[in-house]
Design a protein around this motif. Structure first.
Motif, PDB file in Angstrom:
ATOM      1  N   PRO A 157     -14.183 -29.019  -6.114  1.00  0.00           N
ATOM      2  CA  PRO A 157     -14.637 -28.009  -7.079  1.00  0.00           C
ATOM      3  C   PRO A 157     -13.890 -26.693  -6.935  1.00  0.00           C
ATOM      4  O   PRO A 157     -13.585 -26.259  -5.822  1.00  0.00           O
ATOM      5  N   HIS A 158     -13.601 -26.055  -8.078  1.00  0.00           N
ATOM      6  CA  HIS A 158     -12.806 -24.827  -8.082  1.00  0.00           C
ATOM      7  C   HIS A 158     -13.638 -23.546  -8.031  1.00  0.00           C
ATOM      8  O   HIS A 158     -13.094 -22.474  -7.795  1.00  0.00           O
ATOM      9  N   LYS A 159     -14.938 -23.644  -8.278  1.00  0.00           N
ATOM     10  CA  LYS A 159     -15.738 -22.435  -8.457  1.00  0.00           C
ATOM     11  C   LYS A 159     -16.618 -22.110  -7.248  1.00  0.00           C
ATOM     12  O   LYS A 159     -17.528 -21.283  -7.338  1.00  0.00           O
ATOM     13  N   THR A 160     -16.358 -22.731  -6.118  1.00  0.00           N
ATOM     14  CA  THR A 160     -17.139 -22.463  -4.921  1.00  0.00           C
ATOM     15  C   THR A 160     -16.912 -21.028  -4.440  1.00  0.00           C
ATOM     16  O   THR A 160     -15.792 -20.531  -4.458  1.00  0.00           O
ATOM     17  N   THR A 161     -17.981 -20.376  -3.992  1.00  0.00           N
ATOM     18  CA  THR A 161     -17.866 -19.025  -3.440  1.00  0.00           C
ATOM     19  C   THR A 161     -18.142 -19.054  -1.944  1.00  0.00           C
ATOM     20  O   THR A 161     -18.818 -19.955  -1.429  1.00  0.00           O
ATOM     21  N   LEU A 162     -17.648 -18.043  -1.244  1.00  0.00           N
ATOM     22  CA  LEU A 162     -17.875 -17.959   0.194  1.00  0.00           C
ATOM     23  C   LEU A 162     -19.369 -17.829   0.485  1.00  0.00           C
ATOM     24  O   LEU A 162     -19.900 -18.493   1.389  1.00  0.00           O
ATOM     25  N   ALA A 163     -20.053 -16.988  -0.274  1.00  0.00           N
ATOM     26  CA  ALA A 163     -21.485 -16.790  -0.040  1.00  0.00           C
ATOM     27  C   ALA A 163     -22.262 -18.096  -0.205  1.00  0.00           C
ATOM     28  O   ALA A 163     -23.152 -18.407   0.599  1.00  0.00           O
ATOM     29  N   SER A 164     -21.901 -18.892  -1.204  1.00  0.00           N
ATOM     30  CA  SER A 164     -22.653 -20.120  -1.469  1.00  0.00           C
ATOM     31  C   SER A 164     -22.473 -21.140  -0.359  1.00  0.00           C
ATOM     32  O   SER A 164     -23.437 -21.819   0.023  1.00  0.00           O
ATOM     33  N   ILE A 165     -21.274 -21.274   0.185  1.00  0.00           N
ATOM     34  CA  ILE A 165     -21.092 -22.284   1.229  1.00  0.00           C
ATOM     35  C   ILE A 165     -21.654 -21.808   2.567  1.00  0.00           C
ATOM     36  O   ILE A 165     -22.127 -22.617   3.365  1.00  0.00           O
ATOM     37  N   LEU A 166     -21.631 -20.494   2.824  1.00  0.00           N
ATOM     38  CA  LEU A 166     -22.269 -19.989   4.042  1.00  0.00           C
ATOM     39  C   LEU A 166     -23.778 -20.197   3.968  1.00  0.00           C
ATOM     40  O   LEU A 166     -24.419 -20.573   4.956  1.00  0.00           O
ATOM     41  N   ASN A 167     -24.331 -19.982   2.801  1.00  0.00           N
ATOM     42  CA  ASN A 167     -25.762 -20.224   2.621  1.00  0.00           C
ATOM     43  C   ASN A 167     -26.104 -21.703   2.758  1.00  0.00           C
ATOM     44  O   ASN A 167     -27.224 -22.064   3.144  1.00  0.00           O
ATOM     45  N   ALA A 168     -25.120 -22.580   2.449  1.00  0.00           N
ATOM     46  CA  ALA A 168     -25.342 -24.022   2.535  1.00  0.00           C
ATOM     47  C   ALA A 168     -25.133 -24.569   3.943  1.00  0.00           C
ATOM     48  O   ALA A 168     -25.340 -25.762   4.181  1.00  0.00           O
ATOM     49  N   GLY A 169     -24.676 -23.715   4.876  1.00  0.00           N
ATOM     50  CA  GLY A 169     -24.530 -24.150   6.258  1.00  0.00           C
ATOM     51  C   GLY A 169     -23.139 -24.091   6.833  1.00  0.00           C
ATOM     52  O   GLY A 169     -22.953 -24.364   8.032  1.00  0.00           O
ATOM     53  N   ALA A 170     -22.120 -23.768   6.030  1.00  0.00           N
ATOM     54  CA  ALA A 170     -20.762 -23.657   6.562  1.00  0.00           C
ATOM     55  C   ALA A 170     -20.654 -22.441   7.480  1.00  0.00           C
ATOM     56  O   ALA A 170     -21.424 -21.481   7.353  1.00  0.00           O
ATOM     57  N   GLN A 171     -19.686 -22.481   8.397  1.00  0.00           N
ATOM     58  CA  GLN A 171     -19.450 -21.364   9.300  1.00  0.00           C
ATOM     59  C   GLN A 171     -17.978 -20.985   9.271  1.00  0.00           C
ATOM     60  O   GLN A 171     -17.108 -21.843   9.137  1.00  0.00           O
ATOM     61  N   VAL A 172     -17.712 -19.685   9.394  1.00  0.00           N
ATOM     62  CA  VAL A 172     -16.326 -19.219   9.480  1.00  0.00           C
ATOM     63  C   VAL A 172     -15.788 -19.624  10.853  1.00  0.00           C
ATOM     64  O   VAL A 172     -16.365 -19.289  11.885  1.00  0.00           O
ATOM     65  N   CYS A 173     -14.679 -20.377  10.857  1.00  0.00           N
ATOM     66  CA  CYS A 173     -14.144 -20.880  12.124  1.00  0.00           C
ATOM     67  C   CYS A 173     -12.656 -20.583  12.312  1.00  0.00           C
ATOM     68  O   CYS A 173     -12.044 -21.075  13.259  1.00  0.00           O
ATOM     69  N   PHE A 174     -12.083 -19.780  11.426  1.00  0.00           N
ATOM     70  CA  PHE A 174     -10.679 -19.381  11.604  1.00  0.00           C
ATOM     71  C   PHE A 174     -10.382 -18.186  10.722  1.00  0.00           C
ATOM     72  O   PHE A 174     -10.910 -18.085   9.611  1.00  0.00           O
ATOM     73  N   ARG A 175      -9.549 -17.270  11.227  1.00  0.00           N
ATOM     74  CA  ARG A 175      -9.029 -16.149  10.442  1.00  0.00           C
ATOM     75  C   ARG A 175      -7.547 -15.991  10.754  1.00  0.00           C
ATOM     76  O   ARG A 175      -7.117 -16.215  11.896  1.00  0.00           O
ATOM     77  N   GLY A 176      -6.768 -15.630   9.755  1.00  0.00           N
ATOM     78  CA  GLY A 176      -5.339 -15.476   9.983  1.00  0.00           C
ATOM     79  C   GLY A 176      -4.669 -14.702   8.871  1.00  0.00           C
ATOM     80  O   GLY A 176      -5.320 -14.209   7.939  1.00  0.00           O
ATOM     81  N   THR A 177      -3.349 -14.615   8.970  1.00  0.00           N
ATOM     82  CA  THR A 177      -2.520 -13.908   7.996  1.00  0.00           C
ATOM     83  C   THR A 177      -1.363 -14.796   7.592  1.00  0.00           C
ATOM     84  O   THR A 177      -0.758 -15.463   8.443  1.00  0.00           O
ATOM     85  N   VAL A 178      -1.049 -14.830   6.317  1.00  0.00           N
ATOM     86  CA  VAL A 178       0.094 -15.606   5.834  1.00  0.00           C
ATOM     87  C   VAL A 178       1.373 -14.867   6.214  1.00  0.00           C
ATOM     88  O   VAL A 178       1.574 -13.707   5.841  1.00  0.00           O
TER      89      VAL A 178
END
Length: 289
Positions: free
Chosen positions: A141-162
């Motif tokens: 799906p293309h319309k997923t938001t960060l807030a919606s998946i965090l509310n669904a149980g996902a966790q931030v597990c990586f941060r970086g820079t291109v």
């Protein structure tokens, strides 16, 4: 009708991971290069078939340090997409099928009518080994938001820079970059399950992906900061699935999604083993709803 020889390569020691086999990001980088060569040889381009909607990879046999690699590519009209490009990667010394990738396109109705005559010299039947197995062929799906998946149980597990080295010849971050980031993120997902670092080390087991589906939503460029939010999505007796979401951090724009079928491998026997008895219950507790 014939396949095109689109890549001849070699597995370097520095491309192998803690499981002593070729890391998934380098499978994707080889498929990326094979695809560029196929487009040149066949005359295919985004102007004709549109942008790639999804790349679906299945891993059939390991490639290890020193193995020779070859890829042959062809188009298929009987695949799961309106227009499908198939890449078959083999151990060039033994002929063993190592991995397959199918790239899905959705050309316009007008362009689709010209597909068969335009690509008749590179069209071949869709091989059964390349067909999706544990994941659907449909792009994420293309319309997923960060807030919606965090509310669904996902966790931030990586941060970086291109970084500049992450940019492909098309001027945007490439598949290898995305898979490299997902590879660094995924141990933090496993750590929340019974198959944590201590369990794997004590039993000489490894984390292994057997199928992956990468969907690019929007491009990333040099300097973009990003984060990955991930969670399991289902569990079976020997495998579980998980989904990684890659967001551009400043605007929280969704850039890519990667679905994965994962399992535990005995690193001595080089075979899959059942998940621990507690796994299904514990993974279900953190499955993204």
């Amino acid at each position: 009708m014939a396949t095109e020889n689109t890549l001849s390569s070699f597995v370097n020691r520095w491309e192998c991971d803690e499981n002593d086999h070729l890391n998934v990001q380098f499978y994707f980088s080889r498929f990326e290069e094979a695809d560029r060569q196929f487009q040149l040889l066949s005359g295919m381009s985004e102007a004709i078939v549109g942008a790639r909607r999804v790349r679906h990879v299945r891993y059939h046999n390991e490639l290890r340090c020193g193995d020779l690699v070859s890829v042959r590519s062809h188009a298929a009209l009987d695949g799961p997409h309106i227009f499908t490009v198939v890449h078959e990667m083999r151990n060039a010394s033994t002929g063993t099928l190592a991995a397959t990738a199918i790239d899905g396109y959705a050309p316009t109705a007008a362009a689709a009518k010209q597909i068969r005559p335009r690509f008749k010299n590179v069209i071949k039947d869709m091989p059964a080994d390349a067909a999706p197995r544990g994941l659907s062929a449909t792009p994420a799906p293309h319309k997923t938001t960060l807030a919606s998946i965090l509310n669904a149980g996902a966790q931030v597990c990586f941060r970086g820079t291109v970084l500049p080295r992450d940019i492909g010849p098309e001027g945007r971050a490439d598949d290898r970059f995305a898979l490299g980031a997902f590879t660094d993120a995924v141990p933090h997902v496993w750590q929340q399950t019974p198959m944590n670092h201590a369990y794997l080390s004590q039993n000489n087991f490894g984390r292994v992906a057997v199928e992956m589906k990468l969907t690019w939503i929007s491009p990333l460029k040099t300097g973009d900061m990003f984060l990955i939010a991930s969670a399991p999505t289902s569990v079976q007796s020997k495998t579980f699935t998980l989904r990684h979401h890659l967001f551009e951090s400043r605007t929280q724009r969704l850039a890519a999604v990667c679905d994965v079928v994962a399992l535990v491998m005995d690193l001595e026997a080089r075979k899959a083993v059942p998940l621990p008895e507690r796994a299904a219950a514990e993974i279900s507790k953190i499955t993204m709803g």
